[in-house]
Design a protein around this motif. Structure first.
Motif, PDB file in Angstrom:
ATOM      1  N   TRP A   9      43.564  25.056 122.255  1.00  0.00           N
ATOM      2  CA  TRP A   9      44.521  23.474 122.168  1.00  0.00           C
ATOM      3  C   TRP A   9      44.780  22.757 123.023  1.00  0.00           C
ATOM      4  CZ3 TRP A   9      49.450  25.414 118.316  1.00  0.00           C
ATOM      5  CH2 TRP A   9      50.059  25.122 118.199  1.00  0.00           C
ATOM      6  N   LEU A  10      45.214  23.281 123.930  1.00  0.00           N
ATOM      7  CA  LEU A  10      45.567  22.351 124.955  1.00  0.00           C
ATOM      8  C   LEU A  10      44.226  21.781 125.705  1.00  0.00           C
ATOM      9  CD1 LEU A  10      47.948  25.414 127.058  1.00  0.00           C
ATOM     10  CD2 LEU A  10      48.319  23.734 125.752  1.00  0.00           C
ATOM     11  N   GLY A  11      42.830  22.046 125.559  1.00  0.00           N
ATOM     12  CA  GLY A  11      42.008  21.402 125.954  1.00  0.00           C
ATOM     13  C   GLY A  11      41.636  19.704 125.005  1.00  0.00           C
ATOM     14  N   ILE A  12      41.795  20.816 124.044  1.00  0.00           N
ATOM     15  CA  ILE A  12      42.033  18.836 122.741  1.00  0.00           C
ATOM     16  C   ILE A  12      42.894  18.079 123.242  1.00  0.00           C
ATOM     17  CG2 ILE A  12      40.525  19.897 121.404  1.00  0.00           C
ATOM     18  CD1 ILE A  12      41.972  19.971 119.248  1.00  0.00           C
ATOM     19  N   THR A  13      44.394  18.972 123.049  1.00  0.00           N
ATOM     20  CA  THR A  13      45.040  17.920 123.828  1.00  0.00           C
ATOM     21  C   THR A  13      44.875  17.365 124.944  1.00  0.00           C
ATOM     22  OG1 THR A  13      46.730  19.416 122.349  1.00  0.00           O
ATOM     23  CG2 THR A  13      47.767  17.346 124.049  1.00  0.00           C
ATOM     24  N   LEU A  14      44.465  16.984 125.815  1.00  0.00           N
ATOM     25  CA  LEU A  14      44.223  17.087 127.295  1.00  0.00           C
ATOM     26  C   LEU A  14      43.570  15.786 127.318  1.00  0.00           C
ATOM     27  CD1 LEU A  14      44.447  19.423 129.575  1.00  0.00           C
ATOM     28  CD2 LEU A  14      45.985  16.940 128.941  1.00  0.00           C
ATOM     29  N   PHE A  15      42.405  16.113 125.614  1.00  0.00           N
ATOM     30  CA  PHE A  15      40.786  15.211 125.602  1.00  0.00           C
ATOM     31  C   PHE A  15      41.672  13.940 125.021  1.00  0.00           C
ATOM     32  CE2 PHE A  15      38.211  13.893 122.778  1.00  0.00           C
ATOM     33  CZ  PHE A  15      37.070  12.810 123.625  1.00  0.00           C
ATOM     34  N   MET A  16      42.710  14.165 124.139  1.00  0.00           N
ATOM     35  CA  MET A  16      43.100  13.342 123.278  1.00  0.00           C
ATOM     36  C   MET A  16      44.107  12.217 123.789  1.00  0.00           C
ATOM     37  SD  MET A  16      41.695  13.234 119.612  1.00  0.00           S
ATOM     38  CE  MET A  16      42.786  11.732 119.608  1.00  0.00           C
ATOM     39  N   TRP A  17      44.250  12.594 125.643  1.00  0.00           N
ATOM     40  CA  TRP A  17      45.519  12.130 125.535  1.00  0.00           C
ATOM     41  C   TRP A  17      44.002  10.676 126.796  1.00  0.00           C
ATOM     42  CZ3 TRP A  17      49.778  14.482 128.329  1.00  0.00           C
ATOM     43  CH2 TRP A  17      51.046  14.812 127.416  1.00  0.00           C
ATOM     44  N   PHE A  18      43.125  11.508 126.939  1.00  0.00           N
ATOM     45  CA  PHE A  18      42.133  10.654 127.655  1.00  0.00           C
ATOM     46  C   PHE A  18      41.599   9.466 127.207  1.00  0.00           C
ATOM     47  CE2 PHE A  18      38.160   9.744 128.430  1.00  0.00           C
ATOM     48  CZ  PHE A  18      37.963   9.402 129.635  1.00  0.00           C
ATOM     49  N   VAL A 107      55.486  17.325 112.247  1.00  0.00           N
ATOM     50  CA  VAL A 107      55.355  16.777 111.542  1.00  0.00           C
ATOM     51  C   VAL A 107      55.171  14.696 112.211  1.00  0.00           C
ATOM     52  CG1 VAL A 107      57.678  15.286 113.216  1.00  0.00           C
ATOM     53  CG2 VAL A 107      58.171  17.593 112.534  1.00  0.00           C
ATOM     54  N   LEU A 108      53.993  15.836 113.436  1.00  0.00           N
ATOM     55  CA  LEU A 108      53.490  14.935 114.014  1.00  0.00           C
ATOM     56  C   LEU A 108      52.122  14.584 112.759  1.00  0.00           C
ATOM     57  CD1 LEU A 108      52.667  15.813 117.549  1.00  0.00           C
ATOM     58  CD2 LEU A 108      53.935  13.647 116.864  1.00  0.00           C
ATOM     59  N   THR A 109      51.756  15.245 112.686  1.00  0.00           N
ATOM     60  CA  THR A 109      50.584  14.941 111.030  1.00  0.00           C
ATOM     61  C   THR A 109      50.556  14.792 110.086  1.00  0.00           C
ATOM     62  OG1 THR A 109      49.164  16.947 112.321  1.00  0.00           O
ATOM     63  CG2 THR A 109      48.683  16.974 110.044  1.00  0.00           C
ATOM     64  N   LEU A 110      51.952  14.829 109.904  1.00  0.00           N
ATOM     65  CA  LEU A 110      52.605  14.926 108.259  1.00  0.00           C
ATOM     66  C   LEU A 110      53.304  13.675 108.339  1.00  0.00           C
ATOM     67  CD1 LEU A 110      52.041  18.572 106.735  1.00  0.00           C
ATOM     68  CD2 LEU A 110      50.719  17.195 106.652  1.00  0.00           C
ATOM     69  N   GLY A 111      54.392  13.671 109.659  1.00  0.00           N
ATOM     70  CA  GLY A 111      55.199  12.567 109.141  1.00  0.00           C
ATOM     71  C   GLY A 111      55.030  11.253 110.052  1.00  0.00           C
ATOM     72  N   ILE A 112      54.913  11.470 111.549  1.00  0.00           N
ATOM     73  CA  ILE A 112      54.451  10.270 112.653  1.00  0.00           C
ATOM     74  C   ILE A 112      52.823   9.502 112.409  1.00  0.00           C
ATOM     75  CG2 ILE A 112      54.750   9.599 114.808  1.00  0.00           C
ATOM     76  CD1 ILE A 112      56.973  11.538 115.271  1.00  0.00           C
ATOM     77  N   THR A 113      52.059  10.377 112.357  1.00  0.00           N
ATOM     78  CA  THR A 113      50.635   9.778 112.516  1.00  0.00           C
ATOM     79  C   THR A 113      50.306   8.980 110.942  1.00  0.00           C
ATOM     80  OG1 THR A 113      49.830  11.280 113.944  1.00  0.00           O
ATOM     81  CG2 THR A 113      48.518  10.002 112.386  1.00  0.00           C
ATOM     82  N   PRO A 114      51.118   9.158 110.236  1.00  0.00           N
ATOM     83  CA  PRO A 114      50.341   8.529 108.733  1.00  0.00           C
ATOM     84  C   PRO A 114      51.541   7.226 109.081  1.00  0.00           C
ATOM     85  CG  PRO A 114      51.270  10.549 107.943  1.00  0.00           C
ATOM     86  CD  PRO A 114      51.332  10.924 109.391  1.00  0.00           C
ATOM     87  N   HIS A 142      55.357   5.055 117.887  1.00  0.00           N
ATOM     88  CA  HIS A 142      54.410   4.867 119.279  1.00  0.00           C
ATOM     89  C   HIS A 142      54.494   6.641 120.288  1.00  0.00           C
ATOM     90  CE1 HIS A 142      49.910   4.643 119.643  1.00  0.00           C
ATOM     91  NE2 HIS A 142      50.490   3.618 119.306  1.00  0.00           N
ATOM     92  N   GLY A 143      56.161   5.860 120.877  1.00  0.00           N
ATOM     93  CA  GLY A 143      56.585   6.949 122.070  1.00  0.00           C
ATOM     94  C   GLY A 143      57.213   7.906 122.042  1.00  0.00           C
ATOM     95  N   ALA A 144      58.198   8.470 120.133  1.00  0.00           N
ATOM     96  CA  ALA A 144      58.207   9.731 119.276  1.00  0.00           C
ATOM     97  C   ALA A 144      56.630  10.631 118.923  1.00  0.00           C
ATOM     98  CB  ALA A 144      58.923   9.469 118.051  1.00  0.00           C
ATOM     99  N   TYR A 145      55.847   9.775 119.445  1.00  0.00           N
ATOM    100  CA  TYR A 145      54.451  10.491 119.443  1.00  0.00           C
ATOM    101  C   TYR A 145      54.199  11.709 120.687  1.00  0.00           C
ATOM    102  CZ  TYR A 145      49.707  12.590 117.701  1.00  0.00           C
ATOM    103  OH  TYR A 145      49.245  12.753 117.418  1.00  0.00           O
ATOM    104  N   THR A 146      54.379  10.199 121.285  1.00  0.00           N
ATOM    105  CA  THR A 146      53.824  10.953 122.853  1.00  0.00           C
ATOM    106  C   THR A 146      54.997  12.195 123.161  1.00  0.00           C
ATOM    107  OG1 THR A 146      52.333   8.555 122.577  1.00  0.00           O
ATOM    108  CG2 THR A 146      53.489   9.775 124.979  1.00  0.00           C
ATOM    109  N   GLY A 147      56.000  11.049 123.196  1.00  0.00           N
ATOM    110  CA  GLY A 147      57.021  12.148 123.756  1.00  0.00           C
ATOM    111  C   GLY A 147      56.533  14.029 123.486  1.00  0.00           C
TER     112      GLY A 147
END
Length: 167
Positions: A9-18, A107-114, A142-147
């Motif tokens: 989970w942490l690894g895919i998070t870092l990959f997505m940031w990259f 929150v990110l997947t169902l709220g902010i991303t769409p 974008h800021g809310a997502y990143t935070g």
């Protein structure tokens, strides 16, 4: 097993940031490459139109990645929570941290991303000078997502460190 799931989970998070951080820089690199075949193919377009087209491709790629990322995180988070819930003796702190991470992902997947996807598509080909009125909301999302994603990452790292220290 829980350490492996959290590590993934942490690894895919870092990959997505990259991936998200480099996609638009790649557009500029491609445009600066002066590849003869690209120049020939893009000849009917002005340089700014070619750049806009490639930026749109980068945007759509990011949108696809973030949609898949969100759903993958939901699966990993639910699985991690299931593993921790069944653990005997139960580590309540770990359950709370994993539950908080999963709540953030909901929150990110169902709220902010769409909202980011819809708003982003609506301004993809809108001139940026002056910035369209929707840019403020887009930047805020974008800021809310990143935070929130950063908070989730820090929570996961805290959980991992906790497990390593408890050894």
């Amino acid at each position: 097993m829980a350490v492996a799931v959290l590590g993934l989970w942490l690894g895919i998070t870092l990959f997505m940031w990259f991936a998200a951080g480099t996609s638009f820089a790649i557009v500029d690199r491609v445009l600066q490459s002066q590849n003869p075949l690209l120049l020939k193919i893009a000849k009917p377009l002005s340089p700014s139109e070619t750049r806009e087209l490639l930026r749109h491709l980068a945007s759509e790629t990011n949108r696809a990645y973030f949609a898949a990322y969100g759903w993958a995180q939901l699966v990993l988070g639910i699985f991690l929570l299931f593993l921790l819930w069944r653990q005997i003796p139960r580590d309540t702190t770990a359950v709370i941290l994993a539950g908080a991470m999963l709540a953030i992902v909901f929150v990110l997947t169902l709220g902010i991303t769409p909202q980011i996807v819809t708003l982003g598509r609506s301004i993809d080909f809108v001139p940026r000078n002056p910035p369209p009125p929707e840019m403020g909301r887009f930047s805020m999302l974008h800021g809310a997502y990143t935070g929130l994603d950063g908070l989730k990452l820090l929570s996961g790292l805290a959980l991992l460190v906790r497990w390593l220290v408890r050894g």
